[in-house]
Structure formats: structure tokens, C-alpha cells
Design a protein around this motif. Structure first.
Motif, PDB file in Angstrom:
ATOM      1  N   ILE A  61       1.790  -9.388  16.325  1.00  0.00           N
ATOM      2  CA  ILE A  61       3.110  -9.644  15.750  1.00  0.00           C
ATOM      3  C   ILE A  61       3.899 -10.528  16.706  1.00  0.00           C
ATOM      4  N   GLU A  62       4.086 -11.795  16.302  1.00  0.00           N
ATOM      5  CA  GLU A  62       4.838 -12.766  17.086  1.00  0.00           C
ATOM      6  C   GLU A  62       5.420 -13.808  16.132  1.00  0.00           C
ATOM      7  N   ALA A  63       6.401 -14.569  16.601  1.00  0.00           N
ATOM      8  CA  ALA A  63       7.060 -15.566  15.767  1.00  0.00           C
ATOM      9  C   ALA A  63       6.041 -16.549  15.196  1.00  0.00           C
ATOM     10  N   GLY A  64       6.201 -16.876  13.911  1.00  0.00           N
ATOM     11  CA  GLY A  64       5.335 -17.837  13.239  1.00  0.00           C
ATOM     12  C   GLY A  64       4.163 -17.235  12.499  1.00  0.00           C
ATOM     13  N   VAL A  65       3.891 -15.952  12.692  1.00  0.00           N
ATOM     14  CA  VAL A  65       2.772 -15.292  12.028  1.00  0.00           C
ATOM     15  C   VAL A  65       3.152 -14.985  10.572  1.00  0.00           C
ATOM     16  N   ARG A  66       2.234 -15.250   9.652  1.00  0.00           N
ATOM     17  CA  ARG A  66       2.446 -14.892   8.241  1.00  0.00           C
ATOM     18  C   ARG A  66       1.752 -13.557   8.015  1.00  0.00           C
ATOM     19  N   LEU A  67       2.464 -12.616   7.388  1.00  0.00           N
ATOM     20  CA  LEU A  67       1.886 -11.296   7.183  1.00  0.00           C
ATOM     21  C   LEU A  67       2.337 -10.675   5.876  1.00  0.00           C
ATOM     22  N   ARG A  68       1.606  -9.653   5.482  1.00  0.00           N
ATOM     23  CA  ARG A  68       1.931  -8.848   4.305  1.00  0.00           C
ATOM     24  C   ARG A  68       2.301  -7.470   4.820  1.00  0.00           C
ATOM     25  N   LEU A  69       3.426  -6.953   4.315  1.00  0.00           N
ATOM     26  CA  LEU A  69       3.938  -5.643   4.741  1.00  0.00           C
ATOM     27  C   LEU A  69       3.987  -4.690   3.568  1.00  0.00           C
ATOM     28  N   LYS A  70       3.774  -3.416   3.865  1.00  0.00           N
ATOM     29  CA  LYS A  70       3.877  -2.392   2.827  1.00  0.00           C
ATOM     30  C   LYS A  70       4.582  -1.188   3.414  1.00  0.00           C
ATOM     31  N   GLY A  71       5.664  -0.750   2.748  1.00  0.00           N
ATOM     32  CA  GLY A  71       6.409   0.402   3.222  1.00  0.00           C
ATOM     33  C   GLY A  71       7.682   0.599   2.428  1.00  0.00           C
ATOM     34  N   MET A  72       8.432   1.617   2.790  1.00  0.00           N
ATOM     35  CA  MET A  72       9.714   1.911   2.136  1.00  0.00           C
ATOM     36  C   MET A  72      10.801   1.049   2.759  1.00  0.00           C
ATOM     37  N   VAL A  73      11.729   0.585   1.933  1.00  0.00           N
ATOM     38  CA  VAL A  73      12.815  -0.269   2.409  1.00  0.00           C
ATOM     39  C   VAL A  73      14.132   0.500   2.358  1.00  0.00           C
ATOM     40  N   THR A  74      14.922   0.347   3.427  1.00  0.00           N
ATOM     41  CA  THR A  74      16.258   0.921   3.517  1.00  0.00           C
ATOM     42  C   THR A  74      17.173  -0.157   4.074  1.00  0.00           C
ATOM     43  N   ARG A  75      18.437   0.143   4.306  1.00  0.00           N
ATOM     44  CA  ARG A  75      19.359  -0.826   4.902  1.00  0.00           C
ATOM     45  C   ARG A  75      19.773  -0.343   6.281  1.00  0.00           C
ATOM     46  N   VAL A  76      19.761  -1.284   7.263  1.00  0.00           N
ATOM     47  CA  VAL A  76      20.208  -1.015   8.621  1.00  0.00           C
ATOM     48  C   VAL A  76      21.139  -2.165   8.996  1.00  0.00           C
ATOM     49  N   ASP A  77      22.395  -1.845   9.296  1.00  0.00           N
ATOM     50  CA  ASP A  77      23.392  -2.868   9.643  1.00  0.00           C
ATOM     51  C   ASP A  77      23.477  -3.962   8.586  1.00  0.00           C
ATOM     52  N   GLY A  78      23.392  -3.584   7.317  1.00  0.00           N
ATOM     53  CA  GLY A  78      23.540  -4.527   6.210  1.00  0.00           C
ATOM     54  C   GLY A  78      22.302  -5.343   5.883  1.00  0.00           C
ATOM     55  N   LEU A  79      21.219  -5.162   6.634  1.00  0.00           N
ATOM     56  CA  LEU A  79      19.995  -5.924   6.412  1.00  0.00           C
ATOM     57  C   LEU A  79      18.911  -4.979   5.910  1.00  0.00           C
ATOM     58  N   PRO A  80      18.132  -5.388   4.888  1.00  0.00           N
ATOM     59  CA  PRO A  80      17.018  -4.537   4.466  1.00  0.00           C
ATOM     60  C   PRO A  80      16.083  -4.314   5.646  1.00  0.00           C
ATOM     61  N   ALA A  81      15.554  -3.107   5.769  1.00  0.00           N
ATOM     62  CA  ALA A  81      14.685  -2.768   6.901  1.00  0.00           C
ATOM     63  C   ALA A  81      13.524  -1.905   6.435  1.00  0.00           C
ATOM     64  N   MET A  82      12.402  -2.054   7.140  1.00  0.00           N
ATOM     65  CA  MET A  82      11.206  -1.277   6.868  1.00  0.00           C
ATOM     66  C   MET A  82      10.762  -0.675   8.199  1.00  0.00           C
ATOM     67  N   PHE A  83      10.602   0.649   8.237  1.00  0.00           N
ATOM     68  CA  PHE A  83      10.187   1.339   9.461  1.00  0.00           C
ATOM     69  C   PHE A  83       8.695   1.635   9.423  1.00  0.00           C
ATOM     70  N   ASN A  84       8.017   1.330  10.539  1.00  0.00           N
ATOM     71  CA  ASN A  84       6.594   1.628  10.720  1.00  0.00           C
ATOM     72  C   ASN A  84       5.743   1.247   9.507  1.00  0.00           C
ATOM     73  N   PRO A  85       5.857  -0.020   9.042  1.00  0.00           N
ATOM     74  CA  PRO A  85       5.094  -0.402   7.849  1.00  0.00           C
ATOM     75  C   PRO A  85       3.619  -0.612   8.144  1.00  0.00           C
ATOM     76  N   ARG A  86       2.827  -0.560   7.104  1.00  0.00           N
ATOM     77  CA  ARG A  86       1.447  -1.034   7.196  1.00  0.00           C
ATOM     78  C   ARG A  86       1.549  -2.545   7.133  1.00  0.00           C
ATOM     79  N   TYR A  87       0.692  -3.240   7.859  1.00  0.00           N
ATOM     80  CA  TYR A  87       0.761  -4.691   7.825  1.00  0.00           C
ATOM     81  C   TYR A  87      -0.624  -5.313   7.892  1.00  0.00           C
ATOM     82  N   GLU A  88      -0.716  -6.527   7.351  1.00  0.00           N
ATOM     83  CA  GLU A  88      -1.942  -7.314   7.389  1.00  0.00           C
ATOM     84  C   GLU A  88      -1.544  -8.724   7.809  1.00  0.00           C
ATOM     85  N   ILE A  89      -2.141  -9.235   8.871  1.00  0.00           N
ATOM     86  CA  ILE A  89      -1.866 -10.600   9.317  1.00  0.00           C
ATOM     87  C   ILE A  89      -2.662 -11.552   8.425  1.00  0.00           C
ATOM     88  N   LEU A  90      -1.942 -12.493   7.782  1.00  0.00           N
ATOM     89  CA  LEU A  90      -2.577 -13.433   6.860  1.00  0.00           C
ATOM     90  C   LEU A  90      -2.918 -14.751   7.543  1.00  0.00           C
TER      91      LEU A  90
END
Length: 96
Positions: A61-90
Motif C-alpha cells: 500500500i503506497e501512493a499510485g497503487v490501484r486496488l480493489r477494497l471490500k468492507g463496511m463504509v462509515t464517516r470519519v471527519d466528514g469523509l467516507p472511511a473503511m476500517f481494516n478492509p480486504r484489499y487486492e492490488i490491481l
């Protein structure tokens, strides 16, 4: 589930509780517009904050990486957020 590019990552100092955070967007170009809405106008890139609790870094996980995320979305400081998602680097951005 969502797909996007990592725009930025945030590292916590060692004195803070460990977590690793990244901001994911749907395009890499500054000022780019996402898909056109039914009204015919583009909307600004959607941003999603991704947070891994108890981690100081996440492999691949670093800037410029394209990935697919899966998880529940909530709001943190007005921004949608996902905690501890499953991810796949594309794809990774090539460094010259």
C-alpha cells in the motif's frame, strides 16, 4: 466494494496508537472528473479514507497503487472511511 488509486498514505509517529491510513480516489490526475451524472455534469473525484488499526504499514500500500477494497463504509471527519478492509492490488505505478 470499490476500486481506485491510492492518492496518499499517512504514517503515525511511534508515540501514537498504531494505525495506517490511506486516501483512495477514482482517478490519479489532479482536477480529473469521475463518471458523468445523469444530469450531464461531472462530479469531483470521490475520496475514501482507508484505515488499518494496529498496523504501522501495510505491504504493497503506497501512493499510485490501484486496488480493489471490500468492507463496511462509515464517516470519519466528514469523509467516507473503511476500517481494516480486504484489499487486492490491481496494479502498481512504475518508477523510472
Amino acid at each position: 466494494m470499490c476500486t481506485g488509486f491510492i492518492e496518499s498514505v499517512t504514517h503515525q509517529p511511534p508515540s501514537e496508537q498504531p494505525f495506517f491510513s490511506a486516501v483512495v480516489v477514482d482517478a490519479l490526475r489532479p482536477g480529473a472528473r469521475s463518471a458523468v451524472s445523469p444530469g450531464g455534469t461531472g462530479k469531483p473525484n470521490d475520496r475514501l479514507r482507508v484505515i488499518w488499526l494496529g498496523r504501522t504499514r501495510v505491504p504493497g500500500i503506497e501512493a499510485g497503487v490501484r486496488l480493489r477494497l471490500k468492507g463496511m463504509v462509515t464517516r470519519v471527519d466528514g469523509l467516507p472511511a473503511m476500517f481494516n478492509p480486504r484489499y487486492e492490488i490491481l496494479s502498481r505505478q512504475e518508477h523510472l
